[in-house]
Enzyme design. Structure first.
Site, PDB file in Angstrom:
ATOM      1  N   THR A 105      12.255  -7.683 -11.019  1.00 14.11           N
ATOM      2  CA  THR A 105      11.711  -9.023 -11.236  1.00 14.11           C
ATOM      3  C   THR A 105      10.409  -9.182 -10.465  1.00 14.11           C
ATOM      4  O   THR A 105      10.352  -8.872  -9.268  1.00 14.11           O
ATOM      5  CB  THR A 105      12.722 -10.091 -10.773  1.00 14.11           C
ATOM      6  N   GLY A 118       0.790  -1.226   0.000  1.00 12.06           N
ATOM      7  CA  GLY A 118       0.000   0.000   0.000  1.00 12.06           C
ATOM      8  C   GLY A 118       0.820   1.273   0.000  1.00 12.06           C
ATOM      9  O   GLY A 118       0.509   2.229  -0.710  1.00 12.06           O
ATOM     10  N   GLN A 132      -7.614  -0.409   3.489  1.00 13.39           N
ATOM     11  CA  GLN A 132      -8.474  -1.011   4.516  1.00 13.39           C
ATOM     12  C   GLN A 132      -9.810  -1.498   3.951  1.00 13.39           C
ATOM     13  O   GLN A 132     -10.412  -2.424   4.491  1.00 13.39           O
ATOM     14  CB  GLN A 132      -8.748  -0.017   5.652  1.00 13.39           C
ATOM     15  N   CYS A 138       1.547   1.696  11.906  1.00  8.00           N
ATOM     16  CA  CYS A 138       2.719   2.379  11.354  1.00  8.00           C
ATOM     17  C   CYS A 138       3.205   3.506  12.254  1.00  8.00           C
ATOM     18  O   CYS A 138       4.287   4.038  12.077  1.00  8.00           O
ATOM     19  CB  CYS A 138       2.390   2.942   9.979  1.00  8.00           C
ATOM     20  N   SER A 153      -3.374  -3.557  -0.628  1.00  7.81           N
ATOM     21  CA  SER A 153      -2.257  -4.315  -0.064  1.00  7.81           C
ATOM     22  C   SER A 153      -2.704  -5.723   0.309  1.00  7.81           C
ATOM     23  O   SER A 153      -3.794  -5.903   0.853  1.00  7.81           O
ATOM     24  CB  SER A 153      -1.755  -3.569   1.183  1.00  7.81           C
ATOM     25  N   GLY A 154      -1.850  -6.717   0.058  1.00 11.25           N
ATOM     26  CA  GLY A 154      -2.213  -8.118   0.267  1.00 11.25           C
ATOM     27  C   GLY A 154      -2.389  -8.540   1.711  1.00 11.25           C
ATOM     28  O   GLY A 154      -3.276  -9.320   2.039  1.00 11.25           O
ATOM     29  N   HIS A 155      -1.551  -7.996   2.594  1.00 10.79           N
ATOM     30  CA  HIS A 155      -1.556  -8.535   3.966  1.00 10.79           C
ATOM     31  C   HIS A 155      -2.715  -8.038   4.819  1.00 10.79           C
ATOM     32  O   HIS A 155      -2.871  -8.452   5.959  1.00 10.79           O
ATOM     33  CB  HIS A 155      -0.211  -8.269   4.660  1.00 10.79           C
TER      34      HIS A 155
END
Length: 395
Positions: free
Chosen positions: A240, A74, A182, A328, A202-204
């Protein structure tokens, strides 16, 4: 000996990767390790897998596959959206509009741009954390090139009027970005219906792996590369590809959208039960954020006369993981900028607790948590001279 409880209520900070996600990722660490940019078949198979993953994510937003760009998460997506727009459209204007309650990935990037000659208007929000649309309209200038407003707030859970904001931006020919870190996977999002030009995720945050996210960029925006080097991501983001992460993200997205209705219904019921109990049973407590226009899993409550950090430590001793705001900024001693923006005085903002639920949580856990908070607040207030003075004055 009784086994210590473990109740995780910090899903806004991060989530556990689902077993199905880990299972989908594993082969790409060992057997299917090829670099998608290589020309031989072994690697080209991974290139095809990335395309399939891109399709899954695009479909979740009603976007086109070639509008999805994979990033490291994110914060990178937010940085890319703001910095690349500023660079590409500087000749048209140098004015950006955002809000006072954005995540620091947006606020700190906006400050960075201010140091480079851009002007940023930070919109106020009302006491529930909602953007005031008339203020937004009044802030628009001929040189406004970007409006960036988060879809839902990470601390207080308020869901912003994104469709209306998108319409306003669209009417004025201004690019509209939303930080949906979120909200993505928690509420349905249609980029066309909401006139969204860029969207960060964001994935997590949705039971996927850490270190992977994406930026949706609408076709036609002339954004440049954010990371220079190779020609990956259609020459817009070198490096990559994180094939393993991309596979995990797509699997998590697939599951999140398939289960969204049932999952959010369960989370909303638990959320409301916890909010109702705390507000009814703990005096001098207030809910932060909008009561109904909020993320299904977000509970944020301020308890007067106590320090949030002490409450977190005592909850941890009871096996409960919660937070006082954004993960954060958890090392910061300053009260949350979000709580100050909705008008809370410093001393009340300092006594705030954020609990963000997940589908594995239970109603029994909500009752246990409510009981523990009641007990902890009572103990902490008993040690507070401020509370003692308050009680004396109000007798």
């Amino acid at each position: 000996m009784e086994e210590k409880k473990f109740i995780y209520l910090d899903h806004a900070a991060t989530t556990a990767a689902r077993p199905e996600v880990v299972e989908a990722m594993l082969p790409y660490f060992t057997e299917k390790f090829g670099n998608p940019s290589s020309v031989y078949t072994f690697s080209q198979q991974n290139k095809a897998v990335i395309t399939q993953c891109r399709d899954v994510i695009a479909n979740s937003l009603n976007a086109k596959s070639n509008e999805i760009y994979f990033t490291a998460g994110g914060s990178e997506s937010d940085n890319w959206a703001l910095k690349a727009t500023a660079e590409a459209y500087a000749s048209k204007g140098k004015h950006i509009i955002t809000t006072k309650i954005e995540h620091h990935a947006i606020l700190h990037t906006a400050q960075y741009l201010e140091q480079r000659g851009f002007e940023v208007t930070y919109l106020d929000v009302d006491e529930n954390g909602l953007v005031k649309l008339d203020q937004l309209k009044a802030a628009i200038r001929p040189d406004t090139i970007l409006i960036s407003v988060m879809f839902a707030n990470n601390e207080i859970g308020t869901i912003e009027p994104i469709k209306e904001i998108g319409e306003i931006a669209h009417e004025h020919g201004i690019i509209f970005h939303t930080d949906a870190v979120q909200a993505y996977g928690q509420v349905p999002i249609d980029v066309d219906e909401y006139h969204i030009d860029m969207l960060s995720a964001s994935g997590h945050k949705l039971n996927g792996p850490k270190g992977i996210g994406f930026l949706y960029i609408r076709t036609g925006l002339k954004l440049r590369s954010f990371i220079h080097g190779g020609a990956q991501e259609r020459s817009r983001r070198a490096g990559t590809e994180n094939v393993t992460g991309i596979v995990g993200l797509a699997k998590a997205v697939e599951i999140a959208f398939a289960t969204m209705e049932e999952r959010t219904k369960k989370e909303t019921a638990m959320r409301d039960h916890l909010i109702d109990r705390l507000l009814a049973e703990v005096p001098y407590a207030r809910l932060n954020g909008h009561r109904t226009k909020r993320l299904p899993n977000n509970v944020n409550i301020s308890f007067q006369f106590i320090e949030g950090e002490s409450m977190l430590i005592m909850l941890d001793m009871k096996g409960i993981c919660a937070s006082s705001g954004s993960a954060c900024t958890s090392g910061s001693l300053d009260p949350s900028h979000v709580l100050l923006a909705i008008g809370l005085p410093h001393e009340i903002a300092h006594g705030s607790l954020r609990m963000t639920l997940g589908e594995e949580n239970t109603m029994e856990e909500m009752d246990y948590v409510a009981d523990q908070i009641k007990e902890i607040v009572t103990k902490l207030r008993a040690m507070s001279p401020l509370y003692e003075d308050f009680v004396k004055k109000n007798k």
